[in-house]
Design a protein around this motif. Structure first.
Motif, PDB file in Angstrom:
ATOM      1  N   ASP A 217       0.827  -1.203   0.000  1.00  0.00           N
ATOM      2  CA  ASP A 217       0.000   0.000   0.000  1.00  0.00           C
ATOM      3  C   ASP A 217       0.863   1.256   0.000  1.00  0.00           C
ATOM      4  OD1 ASP A 217      -2.700   1.223   0.270  1.00  0.00           O
ATOM      5  OD2 ASP A 217      -1.862   1.972   2.148  1.00  0.00           O
ATOM      6  N   PHE A 218       1.971   1.222   0.714  1.00  0.00           N
ATOM      7  CA  PHE A 218       2.896   2.362   0.741  1.00  0.00           C
ATOM      8  C   PHE A 218       3.514   2.600  -0.639  1.00  0.00           C
ATOM      9  CE2 PHE A 218       7.460   3.567   1.190  1.00  0.00           C
ATOM     10  CZ  PHE A 218       7.265   4.907   1.513  1.00  0.00           C
ATOM     11  N   MET A 219       3.889   1.518  -1.324  1.00  0.00           N
ATOM     12  CA  MET A 219       4.481   1.667  -2.650  1.00  0.00           C
ATOM     13  C   MET A 219       3.479   2.248  -3.638  1.00  0.00           C
ATOM     14  SD  MET A 219       7.541   0.922  -2.096  1.00  0.00           S
ATOM     15  CE  MET A 219       8.039   1.199  -3.800  1.00  0.00           C
ATOM     16  N   TYR A 220       2.211   1.865  -3.502  1.00  0.00           N
ATOM     17  CA  TYR A 220       1.183   2.452  -4.363  1.00  0.00           C
ATOM     18  C   TYR A 220       1.008   3.934  -4.031  1.00  0.00           C
ATOM     19  CZ  TYR A 220      -3.318   3.424  -6.553  1.00  0.00           C
ATOM     20  OH  TYR A 220      -4.324   3.986  -7.308  1.00  0.00           O
ATOM     21  N   TYR A 221       1.102   4.274  -2.761  1.00  0.00           N
ATOM     22  CA  TYR A 221       1.026   5.675  -2.314  1.00  0.00           C
ATOM     23  C   TYR A 221       2.116   6.503  -2.996  1.00  0.00           C
ATOM     24  CZ  TYR A 221       1.291   9.627   0.971  1.00  0.00           C
ATOM     25  OH  TYR A 221       1.340  10.876   1.533  1.00  0.00           O
ATOM     26  N   CYS A 222       3.310   5.916  -3.128  1.00  0.00           N
ATOM     27  CA  CYS A 222       4.413   6.602  -3.815  1.00  0.00           C
ATOM     28  C   CYS A 222       4.204   6.592  -5.324  1.00  0.00           C
ATOM     29  CB  CYS A 222       5.739   5.927  -3.490  1.00  0.00           C
ATOM     30  SG  CYS A 222       6.211   5.978  -1.752  1.00  0.00           S
ATOM     31  N   GLU A 223       3.625   5.518  -5.820  1.00  0.00           N
ATOM     32  CA  GLU A 223       3.475   5.306  -7.268  1.00  0.00           C
ATOM     33  C   GLU A 223       2.616   6.371  -7.922  1.00  0.00           C
ATOM     34  OE1 GLU A 223       0.970   2.037  -9.648  1.00  0.00           O
ATOM     35  OE2 GLU A 223       2.655   1.189  -8.519  1.00  0.00           O
ATOM     36  N   VAL A 224       1.575   6.831  -7.246  1.00  0.00           N
ATOM     37  CA  VAL A 224       0.644   7.794  -7.849  1.00  0.00           C
ATOM     38  C   VAL A 224       1.214   9.205  -7.862  1.00  0.00           C
ATOM     39  CG1 VAL A 224      -1.371   6.431  -7.230  1.00  0.00           C
ATOM     40  CG2 VAL A 224      -0.511   8.129  -5.612  1.00  0.00           C
ATOM     41  N   ASP A 225       2.374   9.402  -7.264  1.00  0.00           N
ATOM     42  CA  ASP A 225       3.013  10.724  -7.255  1.00  0.00           C
ATOM     43  C   ASP A 225       3.830  10.883  -8.543  1.00  0.00           C
ATOM     44  OD1 ASP A 225       4.608  12.985  -6.842  1.00  0.00           O
ATOM     45  OD2 ASP A 225       4.616  12.679  -4.673  1.00  0.00           O
ATOM     46  N   PRO A 226       3.515  11.872  -9.395  1.00  0.00           N
ATOM     47  CA  PRO A 226       4.258  12.058 -10.654  1.00  0.00           C
ATOM     48  C   PRO A 226       5.760  12.252 -10.422  1.00  0.00           C
ATOM     49  CG  PRO A 226       2.251  13.377 -10.646  1.00  0.00           C
ATOM     50  CD  PRO A 226       2.417  12.841  -9.254  1.00  0.00           C
ATOM     51  N   GLU A 227       6.119  12.876  -9.304  1.00  0.00           N
ATOM     52  CA  GLU A 227       7.534  13.092  -9.012  1.00  0.00           C
ATOM     53  C   GLU A 227       8.268  11.769  -8.800  1.00  0.00           C
ATOM     54  OE1 GLU A 227      10.362  15.404  -5.714  1.00  0.00           O
ATOM     55  OE2 GLU A 227       8.174  15.643  -5.688  1.00  0.00           O
ATOM     56  N   PHE A 228       7.552  10.787  -8.261  1.00  0.00           N
ATOM     57  CA  PHE A 228       8.145   9.482  -8.017  1.00  0.00           C
ATOM     58  C   PHE A 228       8.542   8.804  -9.328  1.00  0.00           C
ATOM     59  CE2 PHE A 228       7.435   4.829  -7.461  1.00  0.00           C
ATOM     60  CZ  PHE A 228       8.481   4.583  -6.591  1.00  0.00           C
ATOM     61  N   GLN A 229       7.670   8.892 -10.332  1.00  0.00           N
ATOM     62  CA  GLN A 229       7.960   8.275 -11.618  1.00  0.00           C
ATOM     63  C   GLN A 229       9.204   8.873 -12.263  1.00  0.00           C
ATOM     64  OE1 GLN A 229       6.213   5.664 -12.244  1.00  0.00           O
ATOM     65  NE2 GLN A 229       4.889   6.099 -10.499  1.00  0.00           N
ATOM     66  N   ALA A 230       9.327  10.191 -12.207  1.00  0.00           N
ATOM     67  CA  ALA A 230      10.509  10.842 -12.771  1.00  0.00           C
ATOM     68  C   ALA A 230      11.754  10.487 -11.975  1.00  0.00           C
ATOM     69  CB  ALA A 230      10.302  12.360 -12.791  1.00  0.00           C
ATOM     70  N   MET A 231      11.590  10.338 -10.656  1.00  0.00           N
ATOM     71  CA  MET A 231      12.714  10.006  -9.788  1.00  0.00           C
ATOM     72  C   MET A 231      13.249   8.604 -10.110  1.00  0.00           C
ATOM     73  SD  MET A 231      14.381  11.479  -7.228  1.00  0.00           S
ATOM     74  CE  MET A 231      13.157  12.591  -6.546  1.00  0.00           C
ATOM     75  N   VAL A 232      12.346   7.667 -10.345  1.00  0.00           N
ATOM     76  CA  VAL A 232      12.767   6.294 -10.639  1.00  0.00           C
ATOM     77  C   VAL A 232      13.531   6.231 -11.950  1.00  0.00           C
ATOM     78  CG1 VAL A 232      11.956   3.956 -11.105  1.00  0.00           C
ATOM     79  CG2 VAL A 232      10.868   5.318  -9.322  1.00  0.00           C
ATOM     80  N   ASP A 233      13.108   7.010 -12.922  1.00  0.00           N
ATOM     81  CA  ASP A 233      13.769   6.998 -14.227  1.00  0.00           C
ATOM     82  C   ASP A 233      15.206   7.500 -14.154  1.00  0.00           C
ATOM     83  OD1 ASP A 233      11.562   5.944 -15.442  1.00  0.00           O
ATOM     84  OD2 ASP A 233      10.748   7.877 -16.086  1.00  0.00           O
ATOM     85  N   THR A 234      15.548   8.269 -13.141  1.00  0.00           N
ATOM     86  CA  THR A 234      16.931   8.739 -12.996  1.00  0.00           C
ATOM     87  C   THR A 234      17.860   7.612 -12.553  1.00  0.00           C
ATOM     88  OG1 THR A 234      16.692   9.374 -10.663  1.00  0.00           O
ATOM     89  CG2 THR A 234      16.089  11.016 -12.332  1.00  0.00           C
ATOM     90  N   GLN A 235      17.294   6.554 -11.925  1.00  0.00           N
ATOM     91  CA  GLN A 235      18.059   5.411 -11.404  1.00  0.00           C
ATOM     92  C   GLN A 235      19.101   5.844 -10.370  1.00  0.00           C
ATOM     93  OE1 GLN A 235      19.629   2.998 -14.582  1.00  0.00           O
ATOM     94  NE2 GLN A 235      17.621   2.648 -15.490  1.00  0.00           N
ATOM     95  N   ASP A 236      18.858   6.988  -9.752  1.00  0.00           N
ATOM     96  CA  ASP A 236      19.726   7.463  -8.671  1.00  0.00           C
ATOM     97  C   ASP A 236      19.190   6.892  -7.352  1.00  0.00           C
ATOM     98  OD1 ASP A 236      21.028   8.903  -6.619  1.00  0.00           O
ATOM     99  OD2 ASP A 236      21.299  10.640  -7.929  1.00  0.00           O
ATOM    100  N   HIS A 237      19.822   5.843  -6.864  1.00  0.00           N
ATOM    101  CA  HIS A 237      19.305   5.142  -5.684  1.00  0.00           C
ATOM    102  C   HIS A 237      19.246   6.042  -4.450  1.00  0.00           C
ATOM    103  CE1 HIS A 237      20.134   0.795  -7.257  1.00  0.00           C
ATOM    104  NE2 HIS A 237      19.614   1.590  -8.179  1.00  0.00           N
ATOM    105  N   LEU A 238      20.190   6.947  -4.315  1.00  0.00           N
ATOM    106  CA  LEU A 238      20.208   7.825  -3.147  1.00  0.00           C
ATOM    107  C   LEU A 238      19.033   8.795  -3.175  1.00  0.00           C
ATOM    108  CD1 LEU A 238      21.584   8.711  -0.573  1.00  0.00           C
ATOM    109  CD2 LEU A 238      23.052  10.230  -1.921  1.00  0.00           C
ATOM    110  N   LYS A 239      18.766   9.397  -4.325  1.00  0.00           N
ATOM    111  CA  LYS A 239      17.644  10.323  -4.437  1.00  0.00           C
ATOM    112  C   LYS A 239      16.321   9.584  -4.248  1.00  0.00           C
ATOM    113  CE  LYS A 239      19.824  13.790  -7.416  1.00  0.00           C
ATOM    114  NZ  LYS A 239      19.770  14.484  -8.720  1.00  0.00           N
TER     115      LYS A 239
END
Length: 264
Positions: A217-239
């Motif tokens: 449920d927490f991951m879905y909470y993050c998933e619906v955030d547009p900023e999260f999608q852009a963050m994942v695409d950077t593949q910057d694990h720290l960010k």
């Protein structure tokens, strides 16, 4: 008869030479607290003579006064024994060998200056080269494998002939729009799955204070955030981790999962 006389003569000469040179056959026995005493090498480094012990650890070797014997074997520490006057007058010498134990000093491995805290350390760990089909130079490695929804969308939007009817009909019926939404949802979910592979559930539970039953449920909470999608695409694990830390605070607050100490 002549052969026997010749043998006795040579033996007498050898004995006489040995006496002149002060050479004596020293008999001895190897003893050890633990270990196989068979096959221990006994070497007289002065006379350049050597022998090995038998099944009982016994040996015989020529020695002179002030010579040095060296005893060596893999399972024992090397030992040197000077030949003194007392040993020259001894009928049987006993040599005690100590077992060889290859002990390594304790080493604390702390590569890359890690602190043990995931939030701080994840940016310090250099990632190894990704072993991929492209890196290995495999044929058709650059061809991207599409999902079932992507394949259906391609079929729905492609056609042949002067007037391709298939894309037109699918657009009118809404099938094309439906398939585009399905592809978008799958792409978003795939990003979330990649993030969950970065951090195991136990890390999320321990560091982010998210109960294991609430992680999906927490991951879905993050998933619906547009900023999260852009963050994942950077593949910057720290960010990405910093983002998860921030989102976990809001998620715990909204779901009444704050630490008991903070409630007090």
């Amino acid at each position: 008869m002549k052969s026997n006389l010749l043998l006795l003569f040579l033996l007498f000469c050898f004995t006489g030479v040995a006496q002149v040179l002060g050479i004596k056959t020293l008999k001895g026995k190897i003893t050890a607290v633990d270990g196989d005493i068979t096959g221990v090498v006994v070497q007289n480094i002065n006379l350049d003579r050597a022998t090995i012990t038998d099944l009982d650890g016994k040996f015989e070797i020529a020695v002179r006064l002030n010579d040095t014997l060296v005893f060596s074997a893999l399972q024992f520490k090397k030992k040197r024994l000077p030949i003194s006057a007392a040993l020259m007058n001894t009928s049987l010498v006993s040599v005690v060998l100590e077992p060889f134990v290859n002990q390594l000093r304790e080493v604390t491995v702390n590569p890359y200056g890690l602190t043990g805290q995931l939030g701080k350390d994840i940016g310090r760990i250099p990632l190894g080269k990704d072993v991929s089909a492209e890196g290995l130079g495999l044929p058709n490695a650059e061809v991207k494998i599409i999902t079932q929804s992507q394949r259906k969308l391609f079929e729905a939007t492609s056609g042949i002939g002067l007037v391709p009817l298939n894309p037109i009909l699918n657009a009118i019926t809404g099938r094309t729009k439906m398939l585009k939404n399905r592809v978008k949802i799958e792409s978003t979910y795939a990003r979330t799955q990649r993030v969950q592979k970065f951090y195991v559930d136990s890390i999320i539970e321990a560091d982010l204070k998210i109960p294991r039953s609430k992680i999906a449920d927490f991951m879905y909470y993050c998933e619906v955030d547009p900023e999260f999608q852009a963050m994942v695409d950077t593949q910057d694990h720290l960010k990405i981790w910093d983002f998860l830390v921030l989102k976990s605070k809001y998620y715990r607050k909204n779901n009444g999962l704050l630490d008991e100490r903070k409630k007090e």
